[in-house]
Design a protein around this motif. Structure first.
Motif, short mmCIF file in Angstrom:
data_model
loop_
_atom_site.label_atom_id
_atom_site.label_comp_id
_atom_site.label_asym_id
_atom_site.label_seq_id
_atom_site.Cartn_x
_atom_site.Cartn_y
_atom_site.Cartn_z
N LEU A 138 -61.27 38.54 -62.70
CA LEU A 138 -60.22 39.29 -62.01
C LEU A 138 -60.22 40.76 -62.39
CD1 LEU A 138 -57.28 36.72 -62.24
CD2 LEU A 138 -58.72 37.22 -60.26
N LYS A 139 -60.41 41.04 -63.65
CA LYS A 139 -60.44 42.44 -64.10
C LYS A 139 -61.64 43.18 -63.52
CE LYS A 139 -57.95 41.49 -68.40
NZ LYS A 139 -58.01 41.48 -69.88
N ALA A 140 -62.77 42.48 -63.43
CA ALA A 140 -63.96 43.11 -62.88
C ALA A 140 -63.79 43.42 -61.40
CB ALA A 140 -65.17 42.19 -63.10
N TRP A 141 -63.16 42.51 -60.67
CA TRP A 141 -62.97 42.71 -59.24
C TRP A 141 -61.93 43.78 -58.94
CZ3 TRP A 141 -64.93 41.07 -54.59
CH2 TRP A 141 -66.00 40.15 -54.65
N SER A 142 -60.90 43.87 -59.76
CA SER A 142 -59.79 44.78 -59.46
C SER A 142 -59.92 46.14 -60.15
CB SER A 142 -58.47 44.15 -59.89
OG SER A 142 -58.42 44.00 -61.31
N GLY A 143 -60.66 46.20 -61.26
CA GLY A 143 -60.75 47.42 -62.02
C GLY A 143 -59.55 47.66 -62.92
N GLU A 144 -58.68 46.66 -63.04
CA GLU A 144 -57.49 46.76 -63.88
C GLU A 144 -57.75 46.11 -65.24
OE1 GLU A 144 -54.81 48.35 -63.27
OE2 GLU A 144 -54.92 48.76 -61.12
N PHE A 145 -57.10 46.64 -66.29
CA PHE A 145 -57.25 46.07 -67.63
C PHE A 145 -56.21 44.99 -67.90
CE2 PHE A 145 -59.20 50.29 -68.05
CZ PHE A 145 -60.42 49.93 -68.60
N ALA A 146 -55.11 45.02 -67.17
CA ALA A 146 -54.05 44.03 -67.33
C ALA A 146 -53.87 43.26 -66.04
CB ALA A 146 -52.73 44.70 -67.73
N LEU A 147 -53.83 41.95 -66.11
CA LEU A 147 -53.69 41.13 -64.91
C LEU A 147 -52.39 41.44 -64.17
CD1 LEU A 147 -55.01 37.65 -66.13
CD2 LEU A 147 -56.26 39.52 -65.03
N GLU A 148 -51.34 41.78 -64.91
CA GLU A 148 -50.04 42.05 -64.29
C GLU A 148 -50.07 43.29 -63.40
OE1 GLU A 148 -50.61 41.67 -67.42
OE2 GLU A 148 -49.47 39.95 -68.19
N SER A 149 -51.09 44.13 -63.57
CA SER A 149 -51.17 45.38 -62.81
C SER A 149 -51.92 45.23 -61.49
CB SER A 149 -51.86 46.47 -63.66
OG SER A 149 -51.16 46.69 -64.86
N ILE A 150 -52.53 44.09 -61.27
CA ILE A 150 -53.31 43.88 -60.05
C ILE A 150 -52.37 43.68 -58.85
CG2 ILE A 150 -55.01 42.42 -58.90
CD1 ILE A 150 -56.11 41.69 -61.64
N LEU A 151 -52.58 44.46 -57.80
CA LEU A 151 -51.74 44.36 -56.61
C LEU A 151 -52.47 43.69 -55.44
CD1 LEU A 151 -50.10 47.93 -56.59
CD2 LEU A 151 -49.19 45.80 -57.56
N LEU A 152 -53.77 43.88 -55.33
CA LEU A 152 -54.54 43.34 -54.22
C LEU A 152 -55.81 42.68 -54.73
CD1 LEU A 152 -53.58 46.55 -53.38
CD2 LEU A 152 -54.12 45.61 -51.14
N LEU A 153 -56.16 41.54 -54.12
CA LEU A 153 -57.39 40.84 -54.50
C LEU A 153 -58.02 40.22 -53.26
CD1 LEU A 153 -56.65 38.92 -57.84
CD2 LEU A 153 -58.37 40.70 -57.48
#
Length: 262
Positions: free
Chosen positions: A21-36
């Motif tokens: 998930l972090k690799a796909w979104s570029g976010e370090f925290a899962l809670e910060s992901i808005l779109l996948l």
């Protein structure tokens, strides 16, 4: 190279992991992901997806999912696409209180009763159960009256399978049908003509204006059409503004956009 999920075994399919998930979104925290966008990856296990508590837009289409358990914790989720999977139930979505648009075409939902869990979703307005262009459907769609049953179960829906079922759009559609009937277009075969004469495309009366008693229908249709055009223009303006905000929010600080879904 695109990041891959973990496999628990040859027949277990792909399982979502935090690293994925972090690799796909570029976010370090899962809670910060808005779109996948996780479509066509052979996913069978949603793993830790439920930890993405801020997720608002999710595409899980064209996988091999049989359950949506982890999605029960996604209270901010507004748009969900789980088309072309192997789902027989949608119960976890009952907790997705922000859900507005849901695509479940191409699954194994056998009856309208499987949608009962969506009855408490006050914001749900768009539901797709079949997609003829993509040749996706559900067993429940074999019933010719399924849309009426779905509309009765979920009265808050505005669009079912891409067709508007409430509001200005459906009223305008009905007015057009009434107008067409009032014009008597195509009402009866054209008389046979002697050999060699050109057969007209339509009856001579086809282009005549409607009768005086039908003028109110025409006026209503024109007025509804103008209102609908204005509504579409306003929706287009809002959509452009929303897309611009989304692009701005998704722009990484480094300028590298390859890690984002769009």
């Amino acid at each position: 190279m695109e990041p891959q999920g973990e496999r628990a075994g040859e027949s277990d399919g792909v399982r979502i992991t935090a690293q994925m998930l972090k690799a796909w979104s570029g976010e370090f925290a899962l809670e910060s992901i808005l779109l996948l966008k996780l479509c066509g990856l052979g996913l069978m296990d949603l793993g830790c997806l439920g930890e993405c508590l801020g997720l608002e837009w999710l595409d899980l289409s064209s996988n091999t999912l049989t359950h949506l358990g982890p999605l029960a914790s996604l209270r901010q989720l507004a748009v969900l696409n789980v088309s072309s999977n192997r789902l027989t139930g949608l119960e976890p979505l009952a907790s997705c209180e922000s859900l507005q648009s849901l695509n479940v075409a191409g699954n194994l939902l056998a009856g309208v009763g499987h949608l009962q869990c969506l009855a408490g979703l006050q914001r749900l307005e768009h539901l797709r159960l079949q997609d003829p262009l993509a040749r996706l459907s559900n067993p429940l769609c074999n019933n010719p009256s399924y849309r009426a049953a779905v509309g009765e179960l979920l009265p808050g829906l505005k669009v079912i399978d891409g067709e508007r079922v409430s509001g200005q759009g459906s009223e305008f559609y009905q007015l057009c049908r009434d107008l067409d009937k009032s014009l008597h277009r195509g009402s009866g075969p054209i008389s046979a003509l002697p050999p060699g004469e050109v057969k007209p495309w339509v009856e001579p009366s086809y282009w005549k204006p409607p009768k005086e008693q039908d003028s109110s229908i025409l006026e209503d249709a024109c007025r509804q059409f103008q209102d609908t055009v204005q509504e579409c223009q306003e929706l287009s303006r809002k959509a452009d503004a929303t897309l611009a905000q989304a692009k701005e929010a998704l722009r990484p600080p480094s300028g590298d956009t390859t890690s984002f879904v769009f």
